[in-house]
Design a protein around this motif. Structure first.
Motif, PDB file in Angstrom:
ATOM      1  N   GLU A 105       0.843  -1.196   0.000  1.00 39.73           N
ATOM      2  CA  GLU A 105       0.000   0.000   0.000  1.00 39.73           C
ATOM      3  C   GLU A 105       0.879   1.246   0.000  1.00 39.73           C
ATOM      4  N   VAL A 106       0.618   2.123  -0.942  1.00 38.68           N
ATOM      5  CA  VAL A 106       1.399   3.349  -1.086  1.00 38.68           C
ATOM      6  C   VAL A 106       0.435   4.529  -1.143  1.00 38.68           C
ATOM      7  N   ARG A 107       0.735   5.550  -0.371  1.00 39.44           N
ATOM      8  CA  ARG A 107      -0.073   6.762  -0.408  1.00 39.44           C
ATOM      9  C   ARG A 107       0.790   7.910  -0.927  1.00 39.44           C
ATOM     10  N   ARG A 108       0.244   8.615  -1.887  1.00 43.89           N
ATOM     11  CA  ARG A 108       0.972   9.743  -2.464  1.00 43.89           C
ATOM     12  C   ARG A 108       0.206  11.027  -2.157  1.00 43.89           C
ATOM     13  N   GLU A 109       0.816  11.891  -1.361  1.00 40.12           N
ATOM     14  CA  GLU A 109       0.206  13.152  -0.980  1.00 40.12           C
ATOM     15  C   GLU A 109       1.235  14.271  -1.119  1.00 40.12           C
ATOM     16  N   ARG A 110       0.801  15.377  -1.662  1.00 35.86           N
ATOM     17  CA  ARG A 110       1.699  16.515  -1.759  1.00 35.86           C
ATOM     18  C   ARG A 110       1.947  17.099  -0.368  1.00 35.86           C
ATOM     19  N   THR A 111       3.195  17.423  -0.102  1.00 36.56           N
ATOM     20  CA  THR A 111       3.562  18.007   1.188  1.00 36.56           C
ATOM     21  C   THR A 111       4.044  19.434   0.973  1.00 36.56           C
ATOM     22  N   LEU A 112       3.469  20.343   1.758  1.00 31.39           N
ATOM     23  CA  LEU A 112       3.836  21.755   1.686  1.00 31.39           C
ATOM     24  C   LEU A 112       4.388  22.186   3.037  1.00 31.39           C
ATOM     25  N   PHE A 113       5.540  22.844   3.027  1.00 33.08           N
ATOM     26  CA  PHE A 113       6.107  23.420   4.241  1.00 33.08           C
ATOM     27  C   PHE A 113       5.783  24.915   4.236  1.00 33.08           C
ATOM     28  N   ILE A 114       5.116  25.363   5.294  1.00 32.48           N
ATOM     29  CA  ILE A 114       4.703  26.758   5.403  1.00 32.48           C
ATOM     30  C   ILE A 114       5.525  27.431   6.493  1.00 32.48           C
ATOM     31  N   ASP A 115       6.281  28.434   6.113  1.00 32.75           N
ATOM     32  CA  ASP A 115       7.036  29.240   7.073  1.00 32.75           C
ATOM     33  C   ASP A 115       6.089  30.333   7.565  1.00 32.75           C
ATOM     34  N   ALA A 116       5.441  30.079   8.713  1.00 35.36           N
ATOM     35  CA  ALA A 116       4.330  30.911   9.160  1.00 35.36           C
ATOM     36  C   ALA A 116       4.729  31.813  10.321  1.00 35.36           C
ATOM     37  N   THR A 117       4.211  33.026  10.296  1.00 40.23           N
ATOM     38  CA  THR A 117       4.411  33.972  11.386  1.00 40.23           C
ATOM     39  C   THR A 117       3.060  34.540  11.812  1.00 40.23           C
ATOM     40  N   ASP A 118       3.053  35.175  13.000  1.00 42.36           N
ATOM     41  CA  ASP A 118       1.837  35.872  13.417  1.00 42.36           C
ATOM     42  C   ASP A 118       1.819  37.266  12.802  1.00 42.36           C
ATOM     43  N   ALA A 119       0.836  38.066  13.193  1.00 42.09           N
ATOM     44  CA  ALA A 119       0.674  39.386  12.590  1.00 42.09           C
ATOM     45  C   ALA A 119       1.835  40.318  12.912  1.00 42.09           C
ATOM     46  N   LEU A 120       2.616  40.010  13.958  1.00 47.25           N
ATOM     47  CA  LEU A 120       3.769  40.828  14.339  1.00 47.25           C
ATOM     48  C   LEU A 120       5.069  40.323  13.743  1.00 47.25           C
ATOM     49  N   GLY A 121       4.970  39.278  12.920  1.00 51.20           N
ATOM     50  CA  GLY A 121       6.167  38.738  12.287  1.00 51.20           C
ATOM     51  C   GLY A 121       6.914  37.724  13.116  1.00 51.20           C
ATOM     52  N   GLN A 122       6.318  37.266  14.231  1.00 54.31           N
ATOM     53  CA  GLN A 122       6.958  36.272  15.082  1.00 54.31           C
ATOM     54  C   GLN A 122       6.512  34.863  14.705  1.00 54.31           C
ATOM     55  N   PRO A 123       7.391  33.860  14.887  1.00 56.07           N
ATOM     56  CA  PRO A 123       6.988  32.477  14.586  1.00 56.07           C
ATOM     57  C   PRO A 123       5.780  32.061  15.409  1.00 56.07           C
ATOM     58  N   LEU A 124       4.937  31.238  14.840  1.00 54.30           N
ATOM     59  CA  LEU A 124       3.780  30.736  15.566  1.00 54.30           C
ATOM     60  C   LEU A 124       4.231  29.853  16.731  1.00 54.30           C
ATOM     61  N   PRO A 125       3.406  29.740  17.789  1.00 50.24           N
ATOM     62  CA  PRO A 125       3.788  28.945  18.964  1.00 50.24           C
ATOM     63  C   PRO A 125       4.084  27.495  18.593  1.00 50.24           C
ATOM     64  N   PHE A 126       5.192  26.985  19.106  1.00 48.01           N
ATOM     65  CA  PHE A 126       5.566  25.590  18.850  1.00 48.01           C
ATOM     66  C   PHE A 126       4.498  24.660  19.405  1.00 48.01           C
ATOM     67  N   ALA A 127       4.132  23.635  18.638  1.00 48.20           N
ATOM     68  CA  ALA A 127       3.168  22.581  19.001  1.00 48.20           C
ATOM     69  C   ALA A 127       1.725  23.064  19.014  1.00 48.20           C
ATOM     70  N   ALA A 128       1.456  24.296  18.553  1.00 49.83           N
ATOM     71  CA  ALA A 128       0.065  24.732  18.438  1.00 49.83           C
ATOM     72  C   ALA A 128      -0.663  23.851  17.425  1.00 49.83           C
ATOM     73  N   GLN A 129      -1.899  23.498  17.717  1.00 49.91           N
ATOM     74  CA  GLN A 129      -2.655  22.599  16.863  1.00 49.91           C
ATOM     75  C   GLN A 129      -3.012  23.258  15.535  1.00 49.91           C
ATOM     76  N   VAL A 130      -2.975  22.459  14.477  1.00 54.11           N
ATOM     77  CA  VAL A 130      -3.314  22.923  13.134  1.00 54.11           C
ATOM     78  C   VAL A 130      -4.537  22.140  12.648  1.00 54.11           C
ATOM     79  N   HIS A 131      -5.591  22.852  12.269  1.00 58.02           N
ATOM     80  CA  HIS A 131      -6.815  22.234  11.771  1.00 58.02           C
ATOM     81  C   HIS A 131      -7.156  22.804  10.405  1.00 58.02           C
ATOM     82  N   SER A 132      -7.954  22.050   9.666  1.00 58.73           N
ATOM     83  CA  SER A 132      -8.543  22.600   8.450  1.00 58.73           C
ATOM     84  C   SER A 132      -9.696  23.505   8.849  1.00 58.73           C
TER      85      SER A 132
END
Length: 202
Positions: A105-132
């Motif tokens: 069984e093989v799954r092929r999914e595109r992976t995107l790395f997002i370099d994300a910051t908050d509105a002040l330009g700071q990195p988002l909190p480490f381990a914060a949950q990501v949802h759709s």
């Protein structure tokens, strides 16, 4: 399934014609296997055998022992990031002179790395949950505010820390082509959002 043997001078080989195409390999023994791993082209079968999954998603393993268990391993090393092997090992016990089809069984999914910051330009909190936006859990923010999104669409949006104080929304878009090392990167600013309950109480 048809097996065709041919030789010219000192060169000998085998070709197997099957529903997925034709695969070539070394002369077969009393038992042999046809590995089926669509999407895992280039993956090595076993170690030191030189057998790899061909462009049609199949690989011919010319020698396995009949009437006993044989373990066939699929090595994911070198596969693209978007390819995930859901199985890396299978056991088969063929009869003498027989051929067995071994699906992986093989799954092929595109992976995107997002370099994300908050509105002040700071990195988002480490381990914060990501949802759709539909509330489906998609992982967590990594070190430095980087989000690894598997199964990315051409474009979309994510909710970060959906039930917390850092709740925000970030939009993304897949780049036209991967960058260095074959990875797809994007940057984005996570726009703050109020919790529904908090908004209702105002």
């Amino acid at each position: 399934m048809t097996v065709m043997l041919s030789h010219a001078g000192t060169l000998r080989g085998c070709g197997v014609l099957h529903g997925g195409g034709i695969n070539l390999g070394a002369p077969v023994g009393d038992g042999f296997a046809l590995v089926q791993a669509p999407g895992a082209q280039g993956a090595r079968v076993g170690s030191g055998t030189g057998v790899r999954v061909a462009g049609n998603g199949y690989a011919l393993v010319p020698h396995i022992s009949p009437y006993r268990w044989n373990t066939l391993d699929l090595d994911p090393a070198g596969l693209p990031m978007e390819v995930e092997l859901l199985q890396t090992s299978q056991r088969v016990a063929p009869t003498a002179g027989g051929i067995v089809r071994v699906p992986f069984e093989v799954r092929r999914e595109r992976t995107l790395f997002i370099d994300a910051t908050d509105a002040l330009g700071q990195p988002l909190p480490f381990a914060a949950q990501v949802h759709s936006e539909d509330g489906l859990p998609l992982g967590a923010v990594g070190q430095g505010g980087v989000i690894q999104l598997r199964g990315a669409q051409d474009a979309g949006a994510l909710i970060i820390d959906p039930e917390g104080a850092a709740r925000c929304r970030i939009e993304y878009r897949m780049p036209d082509a991967p960058g260095a090392y074959g990875l797809s990167w994007s940057v984005g600013v996570c726009v703050p959002q109020r919790l529904a309950a908090a908004s209702a109480s105002l």
